[in-house]
Write a protein that holds these residues in place. Structure first.
Motif, PDB file in Angstrom:
ATOM      1  N   HIS A  17      37.042  45.090  47.608  1.00 21.91           N
ATOM      2  CA  HIS A  17      37.511  45.897  47.006  1.00 21.91           C
ATOM      3  C   HIS A  17      39.024  46.542  47.481  1.00 21.91           C
ATOM      4  O   HIS A  17      39.536  47.712  47.092  1.00 21.91           O
ATOM      5  N   GLY A  18      39.546  45.750  48.166  1.00 17.61           N
ATOM      6  CA  GLY A  18      40.612  46.258  49.010  1.00 17.61           C
ATOM      7  C   GLY A  18      42.267  45.971  48.477  1.00 17.61           C
ATOM      8  O   GLY A  18      42.859  45.448  48.598  1.00 17.61           O
ATOM      9  N   MET A  52      46.713  43.819  37.152  1.00 19.83           N
ATOM     10  CA  MET A  52      46.318  43.950  38.418  1.00 19.83           C
ATOM     11  C   MET A  52      44.835  44.543  38.759  1.00 19.83           C
ATOM     12  O   MET A  52      44.228  43.928  39.640  1.00 19.83           O
ATOM     13  N   HIS A  53      44.381  45.243  37.694  1.00 21.50           N
ATOM     14  CA  HIS A  53      42.886  45.579  37.849  1.00 21.50           C
ATOM     15  C   HIS A  53      41.888  44.896  36.844  1.00 21.50           C
ATOM     16  O   HIS A  53      40.734  44.911  37.146  1.00 21.50           O
ATOM     17  N   ALA A  59      35.135  41.604  36.780  1.00 19.11           N
ATOM     18  CA  ALA A  59      33.800  41.158  37.750  1.00 19.11           C
ATOM     19  C   ALA A  59      32.611  42.217  37.700  1.00 19.11           C
ATOM     20  O   ALA A  59      31.759  41.981  38.049  1.00 19.11           O
ATOM     21  N   VAL A  60      33.206  43.281  37.826  1.00 13.99           N
ATOM     22  CA  VAL A  60      32.217  44.605  37.879  1.00 13.99           C
ATOM     23  C   VAL A  60      31.644  44.391  36.710  1.00 13.99           C
ATOM     24  O   VAL A  60      30.211  44.667  36.728  1.00 13.99           O
ATOM     25  N   ALA A  61      32.080  44.463  35.511  1.00  9.99           N
ATOM     26  CA  ALA A  61      31.403  44.421  34.355  1.00  9.99           C
ATOM     27  C   ALA A  61      30.401  43.240  34.147  1.00  9.99           C
ATOM     28  O   ALA A  61      29.111  43.409  33.649  1.00  9.99           O
TER      29      ALA A  61
ATOM     30  N   PRO B  59      39.014  36.035  45.601  1.00 12.61           N
ATOM     31  CA  PRO B  59      39.705  36.704  44.751  1.00 12.61           C
ATOM     32  C   PRO B  59      39.471  36.406  43.248  1.00 12.61           C
ATOM     33  O   PRO B  59      38.944  35.250  43.114  1.00 12.61           O
ATOM     34  N   GLU B  60      39.390  37.312  42.400  1.00 10.76           N
ATOM     35  CA  GLU B  60      39.134  37.076  41.068  1.00 10.76           C
ATOM     36  C   GLU B  60      40.250  36.328  40.423  1.00 10.76           C
ATOM     37  O   GLU B  60      41.474  36.495  40.530  1.00 10.76           O
TER      38      GLU B  60
END
Lengths: 220, 90
Positions: A17-18, A52-53, A59-61, B59-60
């Motif tokens: 999460h960096g 960016m996010h 990935a979280v979803a 990395p995603e």
């Protein structure tokens, strides 16, 4: 509609999460500058935010919604919520943390909408039978001796993805997000006892599934 | 203590500290019961492997361009028509 401050979910700490914390002003990754541009309705800022996010949020979803279409839907809902709420973002939390909460809430809302059916019943007897039948030479030795850590992680992730939604969600909230039982109960709008029970069932189901997959079958 | 009483404590102990008396009883049982030790080991291993897998550092990949365009369009539309209730602050 879920709003960002409904939960205390924050991105777990760790290098995954960096996101850079303090890029120079003017850099497109500059969170404060980006927020200001978003709040002004700068079109390019929306795109920067998504680029960016978006990958991390998707990935979280996916942790909650393994089916890609479901995770994409949650991501869409999350960004719509971001657009609606960004005007009220005051920087009390980091932008990354705020976005994480929003996408977790979006995923949970989607799960909740899908869960308007009776909760999956746990076959207590089958689980108990598996637990009784397993001797001291269970799958942990297989995992240690025959699998690399990465292989085990892949198998565990795969089996978690196969769990019923309600059980997968509590495992993610507890083991990945690091929330306590009371926090999980509040997020899922259930009592603490129900949250605890779901966690225990989820762990038993996961252990049983791993046992079926990792315990060598006996010769006929 | 029997295994049928110990296993719920093994599970409960993964998510919240047990009270001292229960922890003492469970510890005593684990000293003499390989099955319950294995159960504890498997639960802990599964939990750690799941957490590590979920927080993997790879990395995603970037979102496909079509997805980016769609998300940006949705954000613009949402921004243009905010909900009646407004939004709350972080």
């Amino acid at each position: 509609m879920s709003t960002p401050d409904e939960s205390r979910v924050a991105p777990p700490s760790g290098p995954a999460h960096g996101v850079p914390t303090s890029p120079p002003a003017g850099d497109p990754r500059d969170a404060d500058g980006l927020v200001a541009r978003l709040q002004r309705g700068d079109d390019a800022a929306f795109e920067t935010l998504v680029r960016m996010h978006g990958p991390r949020m998707l990935a979280v979803a996916r942790r909650y919604l393994p089916q890609d279409a479901d995770a994409q839907d949650a991501l869409q809902d999350a960004f719509v919520n971001v657009a609606r709420a960004i005007g009220g973002f005051e920087g009390a939390s980091r932008l990354e943390t705020w976005l994480h909460r929003i996408v977790v809430n979006a995923a949970l809302m989607k799960l909740r909408a899908r869960s308007r059916r009776p909760e999956v019943s746990v076959d207590e007897e089958a689980l108990a039978r598996i637990e009784r039948s397993r001797g001291p030479s269970g799958w942990s030795s297989t995992a240690d001796e025959a699998l690399s850590r990465r292989e085990l992680e892949e198998i565990v992730r795969d089996e978690v993805a196969r769990l019923p939604d309600d059980y997968r969600a509590v495992l993610v909230l507890r083991d990945v997000e690091g929330l306590g039982v009371d926090e999980i109960a509040a997020l899922l709008d259930v009592g603490a006892a129900a949250a605890k029970m779901r966690l225990q069932h989820a762990r038993r189901m996961l252990r049983a599934a791993l046992g079926a997959r990792l315990t060598p079958s006996e010769a006929p | 203590m029997h295994c049928r009483d110990a296993l719920p404590l093994v599970l409960a102990g993964l998510d919240a500290p047990l009270d001292a008396a229960r922890q003492r009883d469970l510890d005593a049982h684990l000293l003499v019961c390989a099955d319950c030790v294995e159960a504890l080991r498997e639960h802990v291993l599964a939990r750690e492997a799941f957490r590590d897998a979920s927080l993997a550092t790879a990395p995603e990949p970037p979102l496909p361009e079509a997805v980016v365009r769609d998300l940006v369009a949705r954000m613009r539309a949402a921004r243009a028509a905010p909900p009646a209730g407004g939004a709350r602050s972080a």
